[in-house]
Scaffold this motif. Structure first.
Motif, PDB file in Angstrom:
ATOM      1  N   UNK A 190      50.076  35.782  17.287  1.00 39.93           N
ATOM      2  CA  UNK A 190      50.708  37.032  16.871  1.00 39.93           C
ATOM      3  C   UNK A 190      50.040  37.584  15.613  1.00 39.93           C
ATOM      4  N   UNK A 191      49.810  36.710  14.653  1.00 37.60           N
ATOM      5  CA  UNK A 191      49.234  37.158  13.370  1.00 37.60           C
ATOM      6  C   UNK A 191      47.782  37.587  13.525  1.00 37.60           C
ATOM      7  N   UNK A 192      47.074  36.972  14.449  1.00 36.33           N
ATOM      8  CA  UNK A 192      45.646  37.271  14.612  1.00 36.33           C
ATOM      9  C   UNK A 192      45.403  38.686  15.112  1.00 36.33           C
TER      10      UNK A 192
ATOM     11  N   UNK B 102      48.206  28.094   9.292  1.00 36.04           N
ATOM     12  CA  UNK B 102      49.577  27.752   9.684  1.00 36.04           C
ATOM     13  C   UNK B 102      49.728  26.231   9.625  1.00 36.04           C
ATOM     14  N   UNK B 103      50.748  25.768   8.896  1.00 33.45           N
ATOM     15  CA  UNK B 103      50.960  24.329   8.703  1.00 33.45           C
ATOM     16  C   UNK B 103      52.306  23.908   9.276  1.00 33.45           C
TER      17      UNK B 103
ATOM     18  N   UNK C 157      52.642  23.814  19.420  1.00 30.75           N
ATOM     19  CA  UNK C 157      52.670  24.984  20.301  1.00 30.75           C
ATOM     20  C   UNK C 157      53.314  26.179  19.609  1.00 30.75           C
ATOM     21  N   UNK C 158      54.348  25.939  18.818  1.00 36.52           N
ATOM     22  CA  UNK C 158      54.987  27.017  18.058  1.00 36.52           C
ATOM     23  C   UNK C 158      54.023  27.606  17.038  1.00 36.52           C
ATOM     24  N   UNK C 159      53.277  26.742  16.343  1.00 37.30           N
ATOM     25  CA  UNK C 159      52.307  27.222  15.354  1.00 37.30           C
ATOM     26  C   UNK C 159      51.247  28.099  16.004  1.00 37.30           C
ATOM     27  N   UNK C 160      50.733  27.645  17.137  1.00 41.24           N
ATOM     28  CA  UNK C 160      49.680  28.405  17.815  1.00 41.24           C
ATOM     29  C   UNK C 160      50.199  29.769  18.244  1.00 41.24           C
ATOM     30  N   UNK C 161      51.393  29.820  18.764  1.00 38.47           N
ATOM     31  CA  UNK C 161      51.962  31.111  19.185  1.00 38.47           C
ATOM     32  C   UNK C 161      52.129  32.051  18.000  1.00 38.47           C
ATOM     33  N   UNK C 162      52.556  31.527  16.861  1.00 43.35           N
ATOM     34  CA  UNK C 162      52.671  32.359  15.653  1.00 43.35           C
ATOM     35  C   UNK C 162      51.298  32.836  15.200  1.00 43.35           C
ATOM     36  N   UNK C 163      50.311  31.960  15.293  1.00 44.10           N
ATOM     37  CA  UNK C 163      48.952  32.333  14.883  1.00 44.10           C
ATOM     38  C   UNK C 163      48.398  33.442  15.778  1.00 44.10           C
TER      39      UNK C 163
ATOM     40  N   UNK D   7      42.693  32.164  22.778  1.00 43.34           N
ATOM     41  CA  UNK D   7      42.933  33.301  21.884  1.00 43.34           C
ATOM     42  C   UNK D   7      42.146  33.222  20.584  1.00 43.34           C
ATOM     43  N   UNK D   8      41.176  32.325  20.514  1.00 41.88           N
ATOM     44  CA  UNK D   8      40.310  32.271  19.340  1.00 41.88           C
ATOM     45  C   UNK D   8      40.975  31.730  18.091  1.00 41.88           C
ATOM     46  N   UNK D   9      42.000  30.918  18.257  1.00 46.60           N
ATOM     47  CA  UNK D   9      42.664  30.289  17.119  1.00 46.60           C
ATOM     48  C   UNK D   9      41.973  28.969  16.823  1.00 46.60           C
ATOM     49  N   UNK D  10      41.606  28.753  15.557  1.00 49.22           N
ATOM     50  CA  UNK D  10      40.917  27.531  15.163  1.00 49.22           C
ATOM     51  C   UNK D  10      41.945  26.437  14.857  1.00 49.22           C
TER      52      UNK D  10
END
Length: 205
Positions: free
Chosen positions: A73-75, A27-28, A65-71, A108-111
């Motif tokens: 959901x996708x994860x 996510x960029x 913060x928006x990117x992380x929340x989207x990530x 949530x394990x998002x890198x």
């Protein structure tokens, strides 16, 4: 004498087993240089053969913060192995809610591949060391001067031969900040892009 029986031939085609490709979603926040760079990584033969990379750019150039929340959901998709967020700190005025975004990602394990002050610092490291503090405007000017571009879009193919050098420089910056006790967001200059490279490229390439 009864005819000798022969074993029936298995006519099913035998296929060589090959390892399943890993799937990474990145996510960029930026719509130009970051996706340009990651798309060039995708085209490297050894990356293409081992890792499927899906790039998602926030249409509103969302904050971290928006990117992380989207990530997050996708994860939840079982087909995805890793989700990464690529974003900047920005100086002198930081992105809002950076600490919250980082903590939420950790929970949530998002890198994360965070560049401080901005992605242009990562681009600079492909050509030279940079250890002194930079604000965003200075990093952008320096990056453009080094590669000769006019705007945000980059000729990412020019960077690929130098990516290992950039990764080494970024790793040394991270080590220096750790030794000095420089904690986020005071770890300027720095870039976590070298960790994203390690995730998408097979070891030894």
């Amino acid at each position: 004498m009864a005819p000798r029986r022969t074993k029936a031939k298995d006519l099913r085609r035998r296929t060589a087993s090959r390892p399943e490709r890993r799937t990474i979603v990145v996510f960029c926040e930026g719509e130009a240089s970051e996706p340009d760079y990651i798309n060039a990584l995708k085209r490297l033969p050894h990356v293409r053969g081992n890792t499927a990379i899906d790039i998602e750019v926030d249409p509103n150039q969302g904050v971290p913060l928006t990117l992380v929340r989207r990530a997050i959901e996708r994860s939840r998709d079982d087909e995805i192995d890793e989700c990464w967020c690529v974003f900047d700190v920005e100086w002198p005025k930081h992105h809002p809610n950076l600490d919250q975004a980082i903590q939420l990602a950790a929970d949530h394990g998002i890198r994360l591949a965070i560049s401080n002050p901005c992605f242009e610092l990562w681009l600079i490291l492909h050509f030279e060391d940079r250890t002194a503090f930079l604000d965003t405007a200075a990093a952008e000017r320096m990056s453009r001067k080094l590669d000769g571009r006019d705007g945000k879009r980059i000729d990412a193919e020019r960077y690929m031969p130098h990516r290992k050098m950039a990764a080494g420089r970024a790793a040394r910056l991270a080590g220096r900040h750790e030794r000095d006790g420089s904690r986020f967001p005071d770890d300027n200059p720095s870039s976590g892009m070298y960790e994203l490279l390690a995730a998408v490229e097979p070891e030894g390439r």
